[in-house]
Design a protein around this motif. Structure first.
Motif, PDB file in Angstrom:
ATOM      1  N   TYR A   1      31.160  52.273 136.775  1.00 22.30           N
ATOM      2  CA  TYR A   1      30.282  53.445 135.627  1.00 22.30           C
ATOM      3  C   TYR A   1      30.634  53.433 134.783  1.00 22.30           C
ATOM      4  O   TYR A   1      31.833  53.901 134.365  1.00 22.30           O
ATOM      5  CB  TYR A   1      29.995  53.902 137.305  1.00 22.30           C
ATOM      6  CG  TYR A   1      29.221  53.265 138.085  1.00 22.30           C
ATOM      7  CD1 TYR A   1      28.889  52.049 138.931  1.00 22.30           C
ATOM      8  CD2 TYR A   1      29.601  54.640 139.204  1.00 22.30           C
ATOM      9  CE1 TYR A   1      28.418  52.507 140.169  1.00 22.30           C
ATOM     10  CE2 TYR A   1      29.734  54.042 140.595  1.00 22.30           C
ATOM     11  CZ  TYR A   1      29.057  53.049 140.641  1.00 22.30           C
ATOM     12  OH  TYR A   1      28.581  52.537 142.287  1.00 22.30           O
ATOM     13  N   GLY A   2      29.399  53.107 133.550  1.00 18.49           N
ATOM     14  CA  GLY A   2      30.109  54.534 132.289  1.00 18.49           C
ATOM     15  C   GLY A   2      31.107  53.508 131.724  1.00 18.49           C
ATOM     16  O   GLY A   2      31.155  54.223 130.340  1.00 18.49           O
ATOM     17  N   ALA A   3      31.602  52.355 131.840  1.00 21.53           N
ATOM     18  CA  ALA A   3      32.241  51.335 131.131  1.00 21.53           C
ATOM     19  C   ALA A   3      32.535  50.438 131.350  1.00 21.53           C
ATOM     20  O   ALA A   3      31.457  49.353 131.629  1.00 21.53           O
ATOM     21  CB  ALA A   3      33.681  52.076 131.238  1.00 21.53           C
ATOM     22  N   HIS A   4      33.449  49.894 129.687  1.00 20.69           N
ATOM     23  CA  HIS A   4      33.316  48.218 130.145  1.00 20.69           C
ATOM     24  C   HIS A   4      34.640  48.010 130.530  1.00 20.69           C
ATOM     25  O   HIS A   4      35.024  48.117 129.269  1.00 20.69           O
ATOM     26  CB  HIS A   4      32.758  47.103 129.010  1.00 20.69           C
ATOM     27  CG  HIS A   4      31.350  48.338 128.316  1.00 20.69           C
ATOM     28  ND1 HIS A   4      29.873  47.756 129.159  1.00 20.69           N
ATOM     29  CD2 HIS A   4      30.274  49.062 127.538  1.00 20.69           C
ATOM     30  CE1 HIS A   4      29.153  47.961 129.077  1.00 20.69           C
ATOM     31  NE2 HIS A   4      28.979  48.772 127.838  1.00 20.69           N
ATOM     32  N   TYR A   5      34.877  47.060 130.474  1.00 22.02           N
ATOM     33  CA  TYR A   5      35.665  45.600 130.865  1.00 22.02           C
ATOM     34  C   TYR A   5      36.925  46.024 129.118  1.00 22.02           C
ATOM     35  O   TYR A   5      36.275  45.459 127.525  1.00 22.02           O
ATOM     36  CB  TYR A   5      35.983  44.637 131.333  1.00 22.02           C
ATOM     37  CG  TYR A   5      35.716  44.914 132.849  1.00 22.02           C
ATOM     38  CD1 TYR A   5      36.758  44.905 133.614  1.00 22.02           C
ATOM     39  CD2 TYR A   5      34.389  44.591 133.653  1.00 22.02           C
ATOM     40  CE1 TYR A   5      36.834  45.534 135.186  1.00 22.02           C
ATOM     41  CE2 TYR A   5      34.365  45.015 134.847  1.00 22.02           C
ATOM     42  CZ  TYR A   5      34.932  45.196 135.873  1.00 22.02           C
ATOM     43  OH  TYR A   5      35.221  46.001 136.913  1.00 22.02           O
ATOM     44  N   GLU A   6      38.133  45.357 128.924  1.00 23.67           N
ATOM     45  CA  GLU A   6      38.717  44.836 127.734  1.00 23.67           C
ATOM     46  C   GLU A   6      40.069  44.637 128.255  1.00 23.67           C
ATOM     47  O   GLU A   6      40.277  44.701 129.249  1.00 23.67           O
ATOM     48  CB  GLU A   6      39.098  46.748 126.981  1.00 23.67           C
ATOM     49  CG  GLU A   6      38.213  47.562 126.474  1.00 23.67           C
ATOM     50  CD  GLU A   6      38.300  48.886 126.014  1.00 23.67           C
ATOM     51  OE1 GLU A   6      39.185  49.333 125.784  1.00 23.67           O
ATOM     52  OE2 GLU A   6      36.881  49.416 125.616  1.00 23.67           O
ATOM     53  N   LEU A   7      40.106  44.510 126.702  1.00 27.39           N
ATOM     54  CA  LEU A   7      41.882  43.243 127.195  1.00 27.39           C
ATOM     55  C   LEU A   7      42.912  44.470 127.013  1.00 27.39           C
ATOM     56  O   LEU A   7      42.881  45.732 126.666  1.00 27.39           O
ATOM     57  CB  LEU A   7      42.069  42.204 126.421  1.00 27.39           C
ATOM     58  CG  LEU A   7      41.177  41.075 126.290  1.00 27.39           C
ATOM     59  CD1 LEU A   7      41.684  40.406 124.972  1.00 27.39           C
ATOM     60  CD2 LEU A   7      41.497  40.881 127.851  1.00 27.39           C
ATOM     61  N   PRO A   8      43.949  44.855 128.195  1.00 26.04           N
ATOM     62  CA  PRO A   8      45.331  46.205 127.709  1.00 26.04           C
ATOM     63  C   PRO A   8      45.982  45.310 126.865  1.00 26.04           C
ATOM     64  O   PRO A   8      46.083  44.475 125.614  1.00 26.04           O
ATOM     65  CB  PRO A   8      46.251  45.274 129.109  1.00 26.04           C
ATOM     66  CG  PRO A   8      45.766  43.554 129.557  1.00 26.04           C
ATOM     67  CD  PRO A   8      44.172  43.597 128.945  1.00 26.04           C
ATOM     68  N   GLU A   9      46.253  46.587 125.661  1.00 27.13           N
ATOM     69  CA  GLU A   9      47.080  46.820 124.958  1.00 27.13           C
ATOM     70  C   GLU A   9      48.494  45.747 125.510  1.00 27.13           C
ATOM     71  O   GLU A   9      48.318  45.986 126.752  1.00 27.13           O
ATOM     72  CB  GLU A   9      47.447  47.861 124.628  1.00 27.13           C
ATOM     73  CG  GLU A   9      46.702  49.082 124.269  1.00 27.13           C
ATOM     74  CD  GLU A   9      45.888  48.524 123.075  1.00 27.13           C
ATOM     75  OE1 GLU A   9      46.317  47.716 122.525  1.00 27.13           O
ATOM     76  OE2 GLU A   9      44.620  48.840 122.741  1.00 27.13           O
ATOM     77  N   LEU A  10      48.952  45.451 124.145  1.00 30.83           N
ATOM     78  CA  LEU A  10      50.209  44.507 124.896  1.00 30.83           C
ATOM     79  C   LEU A  10      51.337  45.586 124.278  1.00 30.83           C
ATOM     80  O   LEU A  10      52.906  45.391 124.885  1.00 30.83           O
ATOM     81  CB  LEU A  10      49.888  42.917 123.832  1.00 30.83           C
ATOM     82  CG  LEU A  10      49.392  42.241 123.900  1.00 30.83           C
ATOM     83  CD1 LEU A  10      48.948  41.145 123.542  1.00 30.83           C
ATOM     84  CD2 LEU A  10      49.423  41.562 125.870  1.00 30.83           C
ATOM     85  N   GLY A  11      51.460  45.923 123.317  1.00 34.84           N
ATOM     86  CA  GLY A  11      52.536  47.101 123.534  1.00 34.84           C
ATOM     87  C   GLY A  11      54.234  46.586 123.165  1.00 34.84           C
ATOM     88  O   GLY A  11      53.096  45.148 121.874  1.00 34.84           O
ATOM     89  N   PRO A  12      54.877  46.196 123.503  1.00 32.08           N
ATOM     90  CA  PRO A  12      55.987  45.534 123.058  1.00 32.08           C
ATOM     91  C   PRO A  12      56.246  44.348 123.374  1.00 32.08           C
ATOM     92  O   PRO A  12      56.488  43.039 123.504  1.00 32.08           O
ATOM     93  CB  PRO A  12      57.211  46.205 123.087  1.00 32.08           C
ATOM     94  CG  PRO A  12      56.722  46.968 125.176  1.00 32.08           C
ATOM     95  CD  PRO A  12      55.412  47.482 124.480  1.00 32.08           C
TER      96      PRO A  12
END
Length: 474
Positions: free
Chosen positions: A231-242
């Motif tokens: 609810y109220g959000a959308h899916y995103e790809l996670p950050e890759l960081g290191p």
């Protein structure tokens, strides 16, 4: 001898953007790329140039916008699409409220009498498909397992299963409560959307965002699977960081439908879900009459076996966040609404390491399911088509026999999870379980009282050594 003159090779130009090739199990073509802005037309020049709403569209089409975020959202997060369709969506009969589905929930307050909270870890065996004497389509087969929050507040999540044995016919479904991440476990889903068609098999996920109409066919005769609704959000790809530029789920592996339309002036039934209630109206034409569209608010699918796992290659083990395919943000900065993780075959090569999942108490609630294969864990009974539930802050881990084996075995490089695929919903809140899950599903596993019996405290074998150690510290 006369010199020969070679004609230089000048190469060739692409005739269009990359699209996938149909196969025996998936007859459709897809565009690729997570979060891209696409432009696709099923008839030439149907997309207007230089504007979205010309005075008169080609072929006398109607222009219509679908927004997934507010108009004034930052450009980087703005989600919307423009349709060019034969009739506008607004052309329909009045709504009627449908009878309450007792197995469908959207509000997970402790005040809801159909929801219970428990600190007990639980498991469900494979959820049973409808009897052949019944006719149950995707919408009728929706059953809520757990959730938290409320779609009217645009914050929270719901976890459902679907159990179906008949295709939706002249019927479309639109979920106004949130985005649905759908995971077929048995039987492919032939999904027709306003954006085009998708075939989704077990091992793939499909995301259909709020406000998008779709119809589900069952080319294999039955359909069973899992749904995570946010609810109220959308899916995103996670950050890759290191990890760097590459790894985990690659954006180019996400597939988006191309424009596809029908001319159909028969009666259609349109079902809408709002605050967990179902409403219906009729219209005298198909909702799948979009001749062209452009934008970045569109359904997509992803083959989870393409996930690129990261690994610890020396000692110790990484947290399960390295298996995150998609994430959704909560309203608390730095805290996910949910992380969706997938477990696929991999190599385990660590030395001097306790290789099974370590004993832990997690702030997140963990709901775990399985697409196919066998789960190696011995303390949970997880099978394809079933679920396990491990609540927030409560301890969980492996049995004593598994611990003993893992602490004494000769550690060699080992291929694990071959022929299996499991997933986890890593949810950052306490989850309420529905009456269907706890009382009516018929698959809730009994809680064995002796699961954790027999844990031998081997430290007691070292009391004299410990006493000597304490003496030496004086």
């Amino acid at each position: 001898m006369a010199a020969t003159t070679e004609t230089p090779f000048t190469g060739a130009s692409a005739k269009g953007p990359f699209t996938t090739t149909p196969s025996a199990t998936d007859p459709y073509t897809y565009q690729v790329g997570f979060g891209n802005r696409f432009a696709t037309e099923a008839l030439p020049h149907a997309l207007p140039q230089g504007c979205n709403t010309p005075q008169k569209c080609k072929y006398d089409l109607f222009s219509e916008q679908l927004n997934g975020t507010p108009f004034i959202s930052p450009r980087a997060s703005l989600l919307h699409a423009w349709f060019y369709r034969i009739r506008p969506s607004v052309a329909h009969k009045p709504f009627k409220k449908m009878p309450k589905n007792p197995d469908l929930e959207a509000t997970f307050s402790p005040l809801n009498p159909n929801v219970d909270f428990t600190p007990q870890d639980l498991g469900w065996s494979k959820f049973e498909l409808p009897q052949q004497s019944e006719s149950v389509d995707f919408v009728q087969g929706l059953k809520t397992i757990a959730g938290y929050g409320d779609p009217t507040l645009k914050e929270g999540i719901a976890v459902h299963i679907y159990l179906a044995n008949t295709p939706m016919k002249k019927k479309s479904f639109c979920n106004n409560d949130g985005d649905m991440l759908i995971l077929p476990q048995e039987g492919r889903l032939d999904i027709q959307t306003e954006f085009g068609k998708m075939m989704v098999r077990p091992g793939e996920l499909v995301v259909i965002q709020a406000g998008i109409r779709f119809t589900v066919g069952l080319p294999d005769g039955v359909g069973r699977g899992y749904i995570q609704e946010i609810y109220g959000a959308h899916y995103e790809l996670p950050e890759l960081g290191p990890i760097g530029s590459n790894g985990m789920a690659l954006p180019r592996d996400f597939e988006i439908p191309v424009a596809s339309f029908e001319v159909d002036q028969s009666t259609w039934e349109m079902v809408v879900k709002l605050a967990g209630e179902l409403f219906v109206y009729e219209q005298d034409h198909t909702p799948y009459d979009v001749v062209a569209w452009h934008g970045n608010y569109a359904p997509y699918k992803y083959a989870m076996e393409k996930f690129i796992s990261s690994a610890t290659v020396d000692r110790d083990q990484s947290d399960p966040s390295i298996y995150c395919v998609l994430t959704a943000k909560s309203k608390i900065p730095g805290v996910s609404l949910s992380d969706f993780l997938v477990f696929t075959p991999k190599w385990c090569v660590t030395r001097n390491t306790f290789r099974p999942p370590y004993y832990h108490r997690n702030v997140a609630t963990e709901l775990m399911g399985m697409m196919y294969g066998q789960w190696a864990g011995s303390a949970t009974q997880l099978e394809p088509g079933g679920l396990t539930y491990e609540p927030s802050y409560m301890p969980h881990g492996e049995s004593y026999s598994r611990w003993k084996e893992a602490t004494t075995v000769d550690l060699q490089p080992q291929r694990i999870g071959e022929g299996a695929m499991a997933f986890m919903m890593h949810i950052s809140a306490h989850m309420g379980l529905t009456k269907f899950a706890l009382e009516r599903s018929g698959t809730l596993q009994p809680i064995p009282e002796d699961t954790w019996d027999g844990f031998h405290a081997s430290f007691l074998n070292h009391l004299e050594e410990a006493k000597s150690g304490l003496e030496s510290c004086k």
